[in-house]
Design a protein around this motif. Structure first.
Motif, PDB file in Angstrom:
ATOM      1  N   ASP A   1       0.815  -1.219   0.000  1.00 27.91           N
ATOM      2  CA  ASP A   1       0.000   0.000   0.000  1.00 27.91           C
ATOM      3  C   ASP A   1       0.846   1.266   0.000  1.00 27.91           C
ATOM      4  N   LYS A   2       2.051   1.178   0.529  1.00 32.18           N
ATOM      5  CA  LYS A   2       2.952   2.341   0.607  1.00 32.18           C
ATOM      6  C   LYS A   2       4.172   2.185  -0.304  1.00 32.18           C
ATOM      7  N   ASP A   3       4.100   1.260  -1.269  1.00 34.31           N
ATOM      8  CA  ASP A   3       5.154   1.024  -2.257  1.00 34.31           C
ATOM      9  C   ASP A   3       6.471   0.534  -1.645  1.00 34.31           C
ATOM     10  N   TYR A   4       6.348  -0.337  -0.656  1.00 34.78           N
ATOM     11  CA  TYR A   4       7.502  -1.019  -0.068  1.00 34.78           C
ATOM     12  C   TYR A   4       7.364  -2.518  -0.321  1.00 34.78           C
ATOM     13  N   ASP A   5       8.416  -3.260  -0.041  1.00 33.44           N
ATOM     14  CA  ASP A   5       8.338  -4.716  -0.067  1.00 33.44           C
ATOM     15  C   ASP A   5       9.115  -5.264   1.132  1.00 33.44           C
ATOM     16  N   GLN A   6       9.187  -6.587   1.231  1.00 34.23           N
ATOM     17  CA  GLN A   6       9.823  -7.207   2.395  1.00 34.23           C
ATOM     18  C   GLN A   6      11.295  -6.848   2.523  1.00 34.23           C
ATOM     19  N   TYR A   7      11.939  -6.527   1.422  1.00 36.12           N
ATOM     20  CA  TYR A   7      13.358  -6.180   1.469  1.00 36.12           C
ATOM     21  C   TYR A   7      13.598  -4.768   1.996  1.00 36.12           C
ATOM     22  N   ASP A   8      12.550  -3.976   2.086  1.00 37.17           N
ATOM     23  CA  ASP A   8      12.659  -2.623   2.639  1.00 37.17           C
ATOM     24  C   ASP A   8      12.481  -2.585   4.151  1.00 37.17           C
ATOM     25  N   VAL A   9      12.089  -3.702   4.758  1.00 33.35           N
ATOM     26  CA  VAL A   9      11.865  -3.735   6.199  1.00 33.35           C
ATOM     27  C   VAL A   9      13.211  -3.797   6.919  1.00 33.35           C
ATOM     28  N   VAL A  10      13.404  -2.884   7.840  1.00 38.73           N
ATOM     29  CA  VAL A  10      14.633  -2.795   8.620  1.00 38.73           C
ATOM     30  C   VAL A  10      14.469  -3.521   9.951  1.00 38.73           C
ATOM     31  N   SER A  11      13.367  -3.247  10.633  1.00 37.37           N
ATOM     32  CA  SER A  11      13.080  -3.860  11.929  1.00 37.37           C
ATOM     33  C   SER A  11      11.578  -4.006  12.089  1.00 37.37           C
ATOM     34  N   LEU A  12      11.222  -4.890  13.011  1.00 41.47           N
ATOM     35  CA  LEU A  12       9.825  -5.135  13.318  1.00 41.47           C
ATOM     36  C   LEU A  12       9.672  -5.110  14.832  1.00 41.47           C
ATOM     37  N   GLY A  13       8.632  -4.449  15.275  1.00 37.00           N
ATOM     38  CA  GLY A  13       8.345  -4.399  16.701  1.00 37.00           C
ATOM     39  C   GLY A  13       6.842  -4.498  16.924  1.00 37.00           C
ATOM     40  N   PHE A  14       6.454  -4.564  18.178  1.00 34.64           N
ATOM     41  CA  PHE A  14       5.045  -4.647  18.536  1.00 34.64           C
ATOM     42  C   PHE A  14       4.714  -3.499  19.469  1.00 34.64           C
ATOM     43  N   GLY A  15       3.569  -2.879  19.246  1.00 33.81           N
ATOM     44  CA  GLY A  15       3.141  -1.754  20.050  1.00 33.81           C
ATOM     45  C   GLY A  15       1.881  -2.068  20.835  1.00 33.81           C
ATOM     46  N   ALA A  16       1.248  -1.033  21.307  1.00 31.13           N
ATOM     47  CA  ALA A  16       0.024  -1.167  22.098  1.00 31.13           C
ATOM     48  C   ALA A  16      -1.095  -1.791  21.274  1.00 31.13           C
ATOM     49  N   ASN A  17      -1.975  -2.505  21.936  1.00 28.36           N
ATOM     50  CA  ASN A  17      -3.125  -3.144  21.293  1.00 28.36           C
ATOM     51  C   ASN A  17      -2.721  -4.095  20.172  1.00 28.36           C
ATOM     52  N   ASP A  18      -1.596  -4.773  20.340  1.00 28.12           N
ATOM     53  CA  ASP A  18      -1.098  -5.750  19.361  1.00 28.12           C
ATOM     54  C   ASP A  18      -0.767  -5.151  18.006  1.00 28.12           C
ATOM     55  N   ALA A  19      -0.507  -3.847  17.949  1.00 25.44           N
ATOM     56  CA  ALA A  19      -0.106  -3.225  16.685  1.00 25.44           C
ATOM     57  C   ALA A  19       1.274  -3.744  16.283  1.00 25.44           C
ATOM     58  N   VAL A  20       1.484  -3.840  14.983  1.00 22.54           N
ATOM     59  CA  VAL A  20       2.767  -4.259  14.432  1.00 22.54           C
ATOM     60  C   VAL A  20       3.450  -3.018  13.882  1.00 22.54           C
ATOM     61  N   LEU A  21       4.677  -2.785  14.296  1.00 24.22           N
ATOM     62  CA  LEU A  21       5.444  -1.631  13.847  1.00 24.22           C
ATOM     63  C   LEU A  21       6.521  -2.111  12.881  1.00 24.22           C
ATOM     64  N   LEU A  22       6.437  -1.667  11.637  1.00 27.50           N
ATOM     65  CA  LEU A  22       7.445  -2.008  10.639  1.00 27.50           C
ATOM     66  C   LEU A  22       8.282  -0.775  10.351  1.00 27.50           C
ATOM     67  N   TYR A  23       9.549  -0.849  10.650  1.00 27.79           N
ATOM     68  CA  TYR A  23      10.483   0.222  10.329  1.00 27.79           C
ATOM     69  C   TYR A  23      11.019  -0.073   8.939  1.00 27.79           C
ATOM     70  N   VAL A  24      10.830   0.879   8.020  1.00 25.16           N
ATOM     71  CA  VAL A  24      11.152   0.636   6.613  1.00 25.16           C
ATOM     72  C   VAL A  24      12.076   1.714   6.069  1.00 25.16           C
ATOM     73  N   HIS A  25      12.853   1.311   5.081  1.00 22.89           N
ATOM     74  CA  HIS A  25      13.727   2.232   4.355  1.00 22.89           C
ATOM     75  C   HIS A  25      13.782   1.758   2.914  1.00 22.89           C
ATOM     76  N   GLN A  26      13.328   2.594   1.992  1.00 18.03           N
ATOM     77  CA  GLN A  26      13.328   2.177   0.590  1.00 18.03           C
ATOM     78  C   GLN A  26      14.754   2.241   0.056  1.00 18.03           C
ATOM     79  N   ARG A  27      15.249   1.085  -0.296  1.00 19.70           N
ATOM     80  CA  ARG A  27      16.634   0.968  -0.737  1.00 19.70           C
ATOM     81  C   ARG A  27      16.802   1.424  -2.184  1.00 19.70           C
ATOM     82  N   ASP A  28      18.035   1.684  -2.574  1.00 14.90           N
ATOM     83  CA  ASP A  28      18.353   2.166  -3.924  1.00 14.90           C
ATOM     84  C   ASP A  28      18.456   1.040  -4.927  1.00 14.90           C
ATOM     85  N   MET A  29      18.272  -0.195  -4.481  1.00  9.67           N
ATOM     86  CA  MET A  29      18.543  -1.343  -5.350  1.00  9.67           C
ATOM     87  C   MET A  29      17.428  -1.632  -6.350  1.00  9.67           C
ATOM     88  N   ARG A  30      16.357  -0.881  -6.333  1.00  8.55           N
ATOM     89  CA  ARG A  30      15.238  -1.129  -7.272  1.00  8.55           C
ATOM     90  C   ARG A  30      15.551  -0.666  -8.655  1.00  8.55           C
TER      91      ARG A  30
END
Length: 95
Positions: A66-95
């Protein structure tokens, strides 16, 4: 970003469609980056060996696409309040 706790394949497999997924864009400090390699964020994050399990999780992939990222752009994953999933992303130059 701070210290991110270790994430396991089972954690990713357990993420369900009812959970909110929040994408948090981050910047790389470019200490290890080149046009053909990942920067330090990708090396130091907590999902280095978990990108294929991320790719198999339809909830995560839908949020990423939905935000034009893919699995290779994910840097870290965490969990927040109410079972939210936090995906830290950085769009790499390799595309």
């Amino acid at each position: 970003m701070g210290h991110m706790r270790r994430v396991y394949q089972a954690d990713i497999a357990g993420i369900e469609s009812w959970q909110q997924v929040v994408l948090i864009p981050v910047c790389d400090d470019q200490t290890m980056a080149s046009r053909t390699s990942y920067g330090s964020l990708f090396v130091e994050g907590n999902v280095g060996r978990l990108r294929m399990p991320i790719a198999r999780n339809s909830t995560l992939m839908s949020a990423l696409r939905d935000k034009d990222y893919d699995q290779y752009d994910v840097v870290s994953l965490g969990f927040g309040a109410n079972d939210a999933v936090l995906l830290y992303v950085h769009q790499r130059d390799m595309r």
